[in-house]
Design an enzyme around this catalytic site. Structure first.
Site, PDB file in Angstrom:
ATOM      1  N   GLU A 120       0.850  -1.191   0.000  1.00  0.00           N
ATOM      2  CA  GLU A 120       0.000   0.000   0.000  1.00  0.00           C
ATOM      3  C   GLU A 120       0.882   1.237   0.000  1.00  0.00           C
ATOM      4  O   GLU A 120       2.037   1.204   0.449  1.00  0.00           O
ATOM      5  CB  GLU A 120      -0.869   0.062   1.264  1.00  0.00           C
ATOM      6  CG  GLU A 120      -1.811  -1.090   1.460  1.00  0.00           C
ATOM      7  CD  GLU A 120      -2.460  -1.042   2.844  1.00  0.00           C
ATOM      8  OE1 GLU A 120      -3.410  -1.821   3.026  1.00  0.00           O
ATOM      9  OE2 GLU A 120      -2.020  -0.261   3.717  1.00  0.00           O
TER      10      GLU A 120
ATOM     11  N   GLU B  47      -5.134   6.719   8.267  1.00  0.00           N
ATOM     12  CA  GLU B  47      -4.249   7.880   8.325  1.00  0.00           C
ATOM     13  C   GLU B  47      -5.074   9.128   8.051  1.00  0.00           C
ATOM     14  O   GLU B  47      -5.833   9.191   7.076  1.00  0.00           O
ATOM     15  CB  GLU B  47      -3.142   7.742   7.277  1.00  0.00           C
ATOM     16  CG  GLU B  47      -1.935   8.615   7.536  1.00  0.00           C
ATOM     17  CD  GLU B  47      -0.950   8.018   8.525  1.00  0.00           C
ATOM     18  OE1 GLU B  47      -0.049   8.747   8.976  1.00  0.00           O
ATOM     19  OE2 GLU B  47      -1.085   6.822   8.852  1.00  0.00           O
TER      20      GLU B  47
ATOM     21  N   LYS C 275       2.236   4.506   1.572  1.00  0.00           N
ATOM     22  CA  LYS C 275       2.355   5.054   2.931  1.00  0.00           C
ATOM     23  C   LYS C 275       2.125   6.549   2.863  1.00  0.00           C
ATOM     24  O   LYS C 275       2.816   7.255   2.112  1.00  0.00           O
ATOM     25  CB  LYS C 275       3.731   4.769   3.524  1.00  0.00           C
ATOM     26  CG  LYS C 275       3.812   5.227   4.971  1.00  0.00           C
ATOM     27  CD  LYS C 275       5.164   5.037   5.583  1.00  0.00           C
ATOM     28  CE  LYS C 275       5.137   5.343   7.070  1.00  0.00           C
ATOM     29  NZ  LYS C 275       4.480   6.615   7.424  1.00  0.00           N
TER      30      LYS C 275
ATOM     31  N   PHE D  27      -7.169   1.998   5.970  1.00  0.00           N
ATOM     32  CA  PHE D  27      -6.435   0.867   5.392  1.00  0.00           C
ATOM     33  C   PHE D  27      -6.650  -0.441   6.142  1.00  0.00           C
ATOM     34  O   PHE D  27      -6.149  -1.480   5.746  1.00  0.00           O
ATOM     35  CB  PHE D  27      -4.934   1.164   5.266  1.00  0.00           C
ATOM     36  CG  PHE D  27      -4.267   1.677   6.515  1.00  0.00           C
ATOM     37  CD1 PHE D  27      -4.112   0.873   7.628  1.00  0.00           C
ATOM     38  CD2 PHE D  27      -3.775   2.973   6.547  1.00  0.00           C
ATOM     39  CE1 PHE D  27      -3.482   1.338   8.764  1.00  0.00           C
ATOM     40  CE2 PHE D  27      -3.140   3.454   7.687  1.00  0.00           C
ATOM     41  CZ  PHE D  27      -2.993   2.640   8.795  1.00  0.00           C
TER      42      PHE D  27
ATOM     43  N   GLU E  92       5.434   9.432   0.575  1.00  0.00           N
ATOM     44  CA  GLU E  92       6.375   9.153   1.662  1.00  0.00           C
ATOM     45  C   GLU E  92       7.020   7.779   1.515  1.00  0.00           C
ATOM     46  O   GLU E  92       8.150   7.573   1.938  1.00  0.00           O
ATOM     47  CB  GLU E  92       5.664   9.229   3.018  1.00  0.00           C
ATOM     48  CG  GLU E  92       6.648   9.173   4.175  1.00  0.00           C
ATOM     49  CD  GLU E  92       5.986   8.989   5.524  1.00  0.00           C
ATOM     50  OE1 GLU E  92       6.710   8.975   6.529  1.00  0.00           O
ATOM     51  OE2 GLU E  92       4.759   8.844   5.575  1.00  0.00           O
TER      52      GLU E  92
END
Length: 608
Positions: A21, A77, A23, A118, A183
């Site tokens: 996935e 997130e 980040k 997620f 990131e």
């Protein structure tokens, strides 16, 4: 509940048990929804409800759809999302620090953050923590389908709750993430169980580190950090400190050299003049400081003069790896101290403002292979040696470059394409998407006529309540842009309007302005060029450099209040334009939001 945390890892693990996935750089948070409450909690179990009311309100808005699945707990997130793979941590931090309720509500409305889910930890009140990650992910995807919230991360949708997709194709994901300056990537074991508060090796984070060269400026004896800097012209800019990544043997050797060659020393600090070059890896620049820097290697092949602010910025640019920046220290002007790396750095820094005007347009560039020290040439056809990522469009047997991304812009810049000329239409229409008046005085000495013409035109535009956007040509004149919607007006229709305005100006001020095409017949009058606004013609793009020997000036967008007798193209250098957009924003910021179709249609009908 404390979240399960990933372990930092140098390499992407491979194998059938791993999925991947993006980040995101944000605030890790847990969202719990029941029939009577909504709680958004930080990784330290502090409520984020008051700081991010847009998330709470979004859940309330669709609470009815959630009811069959409650109570429910989502792991995710909290981000300030700018692209599908990039979240702006700096802007998120600013939001997180706000205390004033009115300011928080204003920012939540104007710049809403998003919760990217997620993982699914509880569904219908049942814990899923003992389920495998593959099972939890499948349930999460089904949930978002049932809620009709979509199963991708998308900046274009208004949904503030979004699902983070996963893939087994780590290579493609990594490339996509890097090109958006994300990131990094999270690798997760499909069979892994969820463990609260544990830093696990079932989840591995691989960060998108950059590398650049710096010179040592000193050593802090109290905390053991080495200080590094780069040059900006002749000034030293301190950009950060590092301690990690260097072996004890390397640290000992470096300290010995610093002590033997110190410039000065206090009880706490040893200062050294630029001499030792090191290569560091780092995540990004935050407020002009390195984030997460660590030692990579000594660079004895580098000179301290090679460690510059412009090269540091270019090392952070999210561009295709095929691009190699050649001869960065090449001087480009006789009259100005401008090197190639500064020009490329300018293109990178201005790209967010410039690229929207190059988007989906057939591009003509003027290249200066030797800078202003040699001849220039027009380039329309894409050269055979162009990288595969360069997008092209065939038109009238010419294979034009379409500059839709930063990589293309930097590649063209490395070819020393100074000037970027664009048509008035995009590749998917034969009609203009803007009207542009070109106000062309006979020479720079008559720039005051361009100022007069533009101000007289603004009086007319204001009378008709038209929103218009002025810019410098970067040479000796001014240009006035009027945005219109795609396929709203034809060139023939816009010609009626441009012709009417030009005729009115010339009739009102015959000694100052003319529509005479022959230069020899214009005298010292300004040419109001409305003929140029036609299919197949081009105009200099906003923020393009101009290749003129007397200086490296920019075709810079202006605010109307800046058009005064004191205005001068010589003010608009690379440095000035970059400082200006940083401090004052872009005058063309709302250009795409300001089509003038209805009023122009009405005026054209009246003109006949």
């Amino acid at each position: 509940m404390k979240p399960m945390l990933p372990t930092l890892h140098a390499d992407i693990p491979t194998g059938s048990d791993w999925i991947y996935e993006t980040k995101y750089d944000g605030f890790r948070s847990i969202l719990t929804i029941t029939n009577t409450s909504i709680e958004l909690m930080s990784r330290n179990e502090k409520s984020l409800n008051d700081n991010f009311p847009e998330i709470i309100n979004e859940v309330k808005k669709i609470h009815k759809a959630f009811e069959p699945f409650l109570p429910i707990t989502l792991d995710g997130e909290l981000v300030y999302l700018e692209t599908p793979h990039f979240s702006n941590f700096e802007l998120l931090q600013i939001r997180g620090r706000l205390k004033n309720k009115e300011k928080i509500l204003h920012e939540a409305e104007k710049h809403p953050c998003r919760f990217l889910a997620f993982d699914l930890l509880k569904l219908k009140g049942n814990s899923l923590q003992s389920n495998t990650f593959k099972e939890r992910k499948s349930e999460l995807k089904n949930l978002f389908k049932a809620l009709k919230l979509g199963t991708t991360v998308d900046t274009k949708t208004s949904n503030l709750l979004q699902y983070v997709p996963c893939t087994t194709d780590y290579s493609t994901l990594w490339k996509e993430m890097k090109l958006e300056d994300g990131e990094g990537v999270i690798a997760k074991q499909q069979k892994g169980k969820w463990e609260a508060g544990v830093r696990t090796k079932q989840w591995l984070k691989i960060k998108n580190y950059k590398r650049a060269c710096f010179f040592i400026t000193g050593y802090d004896k109290e905390n053991g950090y080495f200080h590094v800097g780069v040059y900006s012209k002749n000034n030293i800019i301190q950009v950060g400190v590092f301690s990690h990544g260097i072996s004890s043997q390397e640290r000992h050797a470096l300290l010995q050299i610093i002590r033997e060659n110190k410039h000065s020393e206090t009880a706490n600090f040893i200062e050294i003049k630029p001499a030792i070059v090191v290569e560091l890896q780092f995540l990004s620049l935050y407020k002009d400081q390195l984030r997460e820097p660590s030692f990579f290697t000594f660079r004895f092949d580098y000179h301290v003069e090679d460690c510059t602010w412009d090269m540091l910025l270019l090392k952070t640019a999210p561009i295709h790896q095929e691009i190699s920046i050649t001869h960065p220290d090449k001087p480009l002007w006789e009259t100005v101290d401008l090197k190639k790396e500064t020009f490329l750095s300018y293109l990178y820094q201005i790209s967010q403002y410039m690229l929207p005007f190059l988007q989906n347009r057939l591009l003509t560039v003027i290249r200066f292979p030797h800078g202003m020290f040699g001849e220039a040439f027009y380039q329309k056809n894409c050269p055979d040696y162009a990288p595969d990522f360069i997008q092209t469009k065939k038109h009238e047997d010419i294979d034009y470059i379409v500059c839709n991304n930063l990589s293309t812009l930097i590649w063209l810049g490395n070819q020393l394409a100074f000037e970027y000329h664009i048509p008035f239409q995009t590749i998917d229409t034969s009609n203009p998407t803007e009207i542009v008046f070109d106000l062309d005085p006979p020479s720079k000495e008559y720039f005051h006529l361009a100022i007069k013409a533009s101000l007289e035109m603004k009086k007319i535009f204001d009378k008709f309540q038209l929103t218009t956007f002025p810019k410098l040509s970067g040479n000796k004149g001014l240009q006035i842009h009027i945005p219109i919607s795609k396929n709203s007006l034809t060139y023939e229709e816009t010609r009626k309007f441009t012709g009417f305005i030009a005729e009115f100006l010339v009739t009102s001020f015959p000694d100052d302005f003319t529509i005479e095409r022959m230069k020899k017949n214009r005298g010292n009058r300004l040419y109001v060029d409305y003929i140029q606004h036609a299919e197949g013609k081009t105009i200099i793009a906003p923020y393009s450099l101009r290749g003129k020997k007397e200086g490296a000036y920019i075709a810079a967008p202006l605010y109307w209040e800046e058009i005064t007798p004191q205005l001068s193209v010589e003010q608009f250098t690379i440095e000035h334009v970059l400082n200006r957009v940083k401090n004052s924003g872009c005058p063309f910021e709302k250009y795409g939001e300001s089509p003038q179709d209805d009023m122009l249609r009405s005026l054209i009908d009246q003109i006949g």
